[in-house]
Design an enzyme around this catalytic site. Structure first.
Site, PDB file in Angstrom:
ATOM      1  N   GLU A   6       9.331  16.059  15.360  1.00 31.06           N
ATOM      2  CA  GLU A   6       9.744  15.814  13.975  1.00 31.06           C
ATOM      3  C   GLU A   6       9.006  16.789  13.062  1.00 31.06           C
ATOM      4  O   GLU A   6       7.769  16.777  13.011  1.00 31.06           O
ATOM      5  CB  GLU A   6       9.413  14.375  13.566  1.00 31.06           C
ATOM      6  CG  GLU A   6       9.942  14.053  12.187  1.00 31.06           C
ATOM      7  CD  GLU A   6       9.561  12.658  11.680  1.00 31.06           C
ATOM      8  OE1 GLU A   6       8.395  12.268  11.830  1.00 31.06           O
ATOM      9  OE2 GLU A   6      10.450  11.984  11.117  1.00 31.06           O
ATOM     10  N   LYS A  59       0.844  -1.201   0.000  1.00 35.07           N
ATOM     11  CA  LYS A  59       0.000   0.000   0.000  1.00 35.07           C
ATOM     12  C   LYS A  59       0.879   1.251   0.000  1.00 35.07           C
ATOM     13  O   LYS A  59       1.485   1.589   1.008  1.00 35.07           O
ATOM     14  CB  LYS A  59      -0.935   0.041   1.218  1.00 35.07           C
ATOM     15  CG  LYS A  59      -2.087   1.012   0.937  1.00 35.07           C
ATOM     16  CD  LYS A  59      -2.791   1.536   2.149  1.00 35.07           C
ATOM     17  CE  LYS A  59      -2.160   2.744   2.747  1.00 35.07           C
ATOM     18  NZ  LYS A  59      -2.011   3.916   1.861  1.00 35.07           N
TER      19      LYS A  59
HETATM   20  P1  NAD Z   1       1.977   8.261   7.587  1.00 33.20           P
HETATM   21  O1  NAD Z   1       2.187   7.568   8.878  1.00 33.20           O
HETATM   22  O2  NAD Z   1       0.941   9.310   7.523  1.00 33.20           O
HETATM   23  O3  NAD Z   1       1.623   7.228   6.432  1.00 33.20           O
HETATM   24  C1  NAD Z   1       2.470   6.136   6.110  1.00 33.20           C
HETATM   25  C2  NAD Z   1       1.643   5.075   5.393  1.00 33.20           C
HETATM   26  O4  NAD Z   1       0.727   4.524   6.343  1.00 33.20           O
HETATM   27  C3  NAD Z   1       0.784   5.618   4.256  1.00 33.20           C
HETATM   28  O5  NAD Z   1       0.718   4.651   3.209  1.00 33.20           O
HETATM   29  C4  NAD Z   1      -0.572   5.785   4.916  1.00 33.20           C
HETATM   30  O6  NAD Z   1      -1.658   5.755   4.007  1.00 33.20           O
HETATM   31  C5  NAD Z   1      -0.596   4.580   5.841  1.00 33.20           C
HETATM   32  N1  NAD Z   1      -1.480   4.693   7.001  1.00 33.20           N
HETATM   33  C6  NAD Z   1      -1.766   5.802   7.727  1.00 33.20           C
HETATM   34  N2  NAD Z   1      -2.610   5.477   8.731  1.00 33.20           N
HETATM   35  C7  NAD Z   1      -2.854   4.150   8.644  1.00 33.20           C
HETATM   36  C8  NAD Z   1      -3.628   3.227   9.394  1.00 33.20           C
HETATM   37  N3  NAD Z   1      -4.328   3.618  10.447  1.00 33.20           N
HETATM   38  N4  NAD Z   1      -3.644   1.928   9.023  1.00 33.20           N
HETATM   39  C9  NAD Z   1      -2.918   1.517   7.965  1.00 33.20           C
HETATM   40  N5  NAD Z   1      -2.166   2.343   7.205  1.00 33.20           N
HETATM   41  C10 NAD Z   1      -2.121   3.645   7.544  1.00 33.20           C
HETATM   42  O7  NAD Z   1       3.419   8.843   7.185  1.00 33.20           O
HETATM   43  P2  NAD Z   1       3.797   9.767   5.947  1.00 33.20           P
HETATM   44  O8  NAD Z   1       3.338  11.147   6.231  1.00 33.20           O
HETATM   45  O9  NAD Z   1       3.385   9.094   4.673  1.00 33.20           O
HETATM   46  O10 NAD Z   1       5.415   9.705   6.004  1.00 33.20           O
HETATM   47  C11 NAD Z   1       6.178  10.471   6.851  1.00 33.20           C
HETATM   48  C12 NAD Z   1       6.561   9.735   8.106  1.00 33.20           C
HETATM   49  O11 NAD Z   1       7.211   8.510   7.776  1.00 33.20           O
HETATM   50  C13 NAD Z   1       7.562  10.501   8.964  1.00 33.20           C
HETATM   51  O12 NAD Z   1       7.212  10.406  10.316  1.00 33.20           O
HETATM   52  C14 NAD Z   1       8.874   9.777   8.699  1.00 33.20           C
HETATM   53  O13 NAD Z   1       9.848   9.910   9.714  1.00 33.20           O
HETATM   54  C15 NAD Z   1       8.416   8.383   8.536  1.00 33.20           C
HETATM   55  N6  NAD Z   1       9.416   7.605   7.799  1.00 33.20           N
HETATM   56  C16 NAD Z   1      10.168   6.706   8.482  1.00 33.20           C
HETATM   57  C17 NAD Z   1      11.161   5.985   7.813  1.00 33.20           C
HETATM   58  C18 NAD Z   1      12.028   4.993   8.540  1.00 33.20           C
HETATM   59  O14 NAD Z   1      12.641   4.178   7.872  1.00 33.20           O
HETATM   60  N7  NAD Z   1      12.086   5.014   9.852  1.00 33.20           N
HETATM   61  C19 NAD Z   1      11.370   6.200   6.444  1.00 33.20           C
HETATM   62  C20 NAD Z   1      10.569   7.127   5.787  1.00 33.20           C
HETATM   63  C21 NAD Z   1       9.592   7.834   6.464  1.00 33.20           C
END
Ligand code: NAD
Length: 475
Positions: free
Chosen positions: A378, A168
């Site tokens: 963050e 996804k």
């Molecule tokens: P997000 O948490 O909003 O979304 C990430 C993914 O999760 C998306 O595909 C979203 O649709 C899905 N999602 C959101 N809520 C969900 C739920 N309740 N159930 C299932 N899926 C759900 O994050 P974002 O805004 O897309 O990305 C930024 C964040 O990702 C930042 O906090 C960043 O630090 C983190 N990140 C971490 C790493 C790592 O390797 N640690 C790498 C890249 C990004």
């Protein structure tokens, strides 16, 4: 099989507009799946996984992944262009990311038949051994900042272990994930083993992770999303690995070559427009060189080439969306109110002076203290705070004064000090005299609220396999 248990009732698919962040033009319209369609995909993935795929020799599975690696590499320019149009990232970065995705499939293609159980010297008379078995259906959920790379970090090891995968992507950035599906089909992955599910996390994502036929959830995203996912997963004890947020330190001691350190450090926080989980958004600098370092950083930041992502010379492209840029602007306002000094940037910009694109000039705050929100939270944008430290102990305590523990850098010529500080900083990934965070062959992941488990290297295979212990009695 599974009766729909989605958090929303049967809904019509929405049409989602995909926008180029540099031009603000619509580049695609994608139908998002309904929760019911998510259930159907999982059902197909479960059936396919239980079929010939689970019996296929690991070497054959590996060959298919190697085919995927070649196809990705052959289409590097096309995929890079797609990623740049969808995310706004500079084309040279997109090209590197596509190459890295190909390398990832190649690594796990080779790993598939080099991953196995053990024989164990048990005390009872007989033979003890372990098998590594696939988990079943893996829900691979990725964010928008490195769409293709992060999809490959999950899909490649999960497939190498014999699972099926429902990927996804984030709603804003599904285009390279959809291209990966075409590549998987062409590479010979059996029908039903790899799916791409497009839709919002709160509905479609929730439906995916709630489905009882999903055995494993691998999520990269915000820490709060990780917490929500853990709650759902705990009901059925699903396996979970999480790569979450960060607020990583860049610790600079007084014996460094300031120019060389700035030249590398600047990209540790501003590349991908700061939308990077490993961004060193806290620069902790020895008070002995603090002023000189801050001046050099400001000078170098002024020279960064912000502009059209298609120009190979561009270093900083736009942010992902207008709303995300606004969130980052809100943090810049918070920093001002907290009485940090905005020494550079933090204002809206555009590539061609036409006002288009979600551009933001990289912001540098000086005089930041560890009680400020801009030090603690963050921001996920091109914003760095610089804080002075007195000595090594102070630097370590500032570095560890965070709920996160993903990444970080230590800059010093004193090797003994580098070793002491690297041991003391509570982060999953650290680099000394370097800004690099990711090496495909080495484990990657976070301490504290930055995550659970490790991706990459052979460690990732643990994320996608169960261990079965078998004892053969000799008596
Ligand atoms: P997000 O948490 O909003 O979304 C990430 C993914 O999760 C998306 O595909 C979203 O649709 C899905 N999602 C959101 N809520 C969900 C739920 N309740 N159930 C299932 N899926 C759900 O994050 P974002 O805004 O897309 O990305 C930024 C964040 O990702 C930042 O906090 C960043 O630090 C983190 N990140 C971490 C790493 C790592 O390797 N640690 C790498 C890249 C990004």
């Amino acid at each position: 099989m599974h009766k729909a248990q989605s958090p929303t009732s049967l809904t019509e698919p929405e049409t989602f507009k995909i926008i180029n962040p540099a031009t603000e033009k619509i580049i695609a319209q994608i139908k998002t799946a309904t929760p019911e369609q998510a259930d159907q995909m999982v059902k197909e993935a479960a059936c396919a996984q239980a079929g010939p795929w689970s019996q296929m020799p690991a070497r054959e599975r590996g060959r298919i992944l190697l085919n995927m690696a070649s196809l990705i590499r052959n289409r590097r320019d096309e995929l890079a262009q797609l990623e740049t149009e969808n995310t706004g990232k500079p084309i040279r970065d997109s090209r590197d990311e596509v190459s890295s995705a190909a390398d990832c499939f190649e690594y796990y293609g080779g790993a598939a038949n080099k991953f196995f159980g053990e024989t164990i010297p048990v005390a009872s008379k007989g033979l003890g051994l372990t098998l590594r078995e696939p988990m079943g259906v893996v829900a691979a959920i990725v964010p928008w900042n490195y769409p293709l790379v992060l999809a490959s970090w999950k899909a490649a090891p999960a497939l190498a272990c014999g699972n099926s995968v429902v990927l996804k992507p984030a709603s804003w950035t599904p285009l390279t994930a959809l291209a990966l599906k075409t590549i998987a089909d062409e590479a010979g992955l059996p029908k039903g083993i790899f799916h791409v599910l497009v839709g919002p996390g709160k509905t479609v994502g929730m439906s995916l992770i709630s489905n009882p036929w999903v055995s494993k959830i691998s999520l990269t995203g915000e820490t709060n999303t990780g917490k929500e996912v853990l709650k759902i997963a705990s009901e059925r004890m699903k396996r979970v690995s999480l790569e979450l947020g960060g607020k990583s330190p860049n610790i600079v001691f007084d014996d460094v070559d300031i120019e060389a350190c700035v030249e590398s450090s600047i990209f540790s926080v501003f590349s991908n427009c700061g939308q990077d989980c490993c961004a060193r958004s806290r620069f902790l600098v020895s008070e002995k060189i603090y002023d000189r370092f801050a001046d050099a950083l400001i000078q170098r930041t002024r020279q960064l080439k912000i502009g059209d992502p298609n120009d190979p010379a561009t270093e900083i492209g736009p942010m992902i969306t207008q709303s995300h840029r606004q969130q980052v602007l809100n943090y810049i306002e918070i920093g001002r109110q907290e009485k940090a000094e905005l020494a550079h940037g933090g204002t809206i910009s555009s590539a061609n002076g036409n006002g288009r694109g979600y551009y933001l000039r990289p912001a540098i705050f000086t005089g930041v203290s560890n009680s400020m929100r801009i030090f603690r939270e963050e921001i996920f944008g091109p914003v760095v705070g610089i804080t002075p430290f007195k000595d090594e102990t102070h630097a370590i305590s500032l570095a560890n004064d965070t709920i996160y523990g993903l990444s970080g850098s230590i800059w010093t010529k004193d090797i003994a000090r580098a070793i002491r500080v690297a041991r003391a900083v509570k982060s999953g990934v650290l680099s000394v005299n370097s800004s690099s965070s990711v090496h495909l062959e080495a484990p990657f992941g976070g301490y504290k609220q930055s995550g659970l488990g490790r991706e990459l290297g052979m460690k990732a295979m643990d994320n996608y396999s169960e261990i079965k212990t078998i004892f053969f009695s000799e008596t």
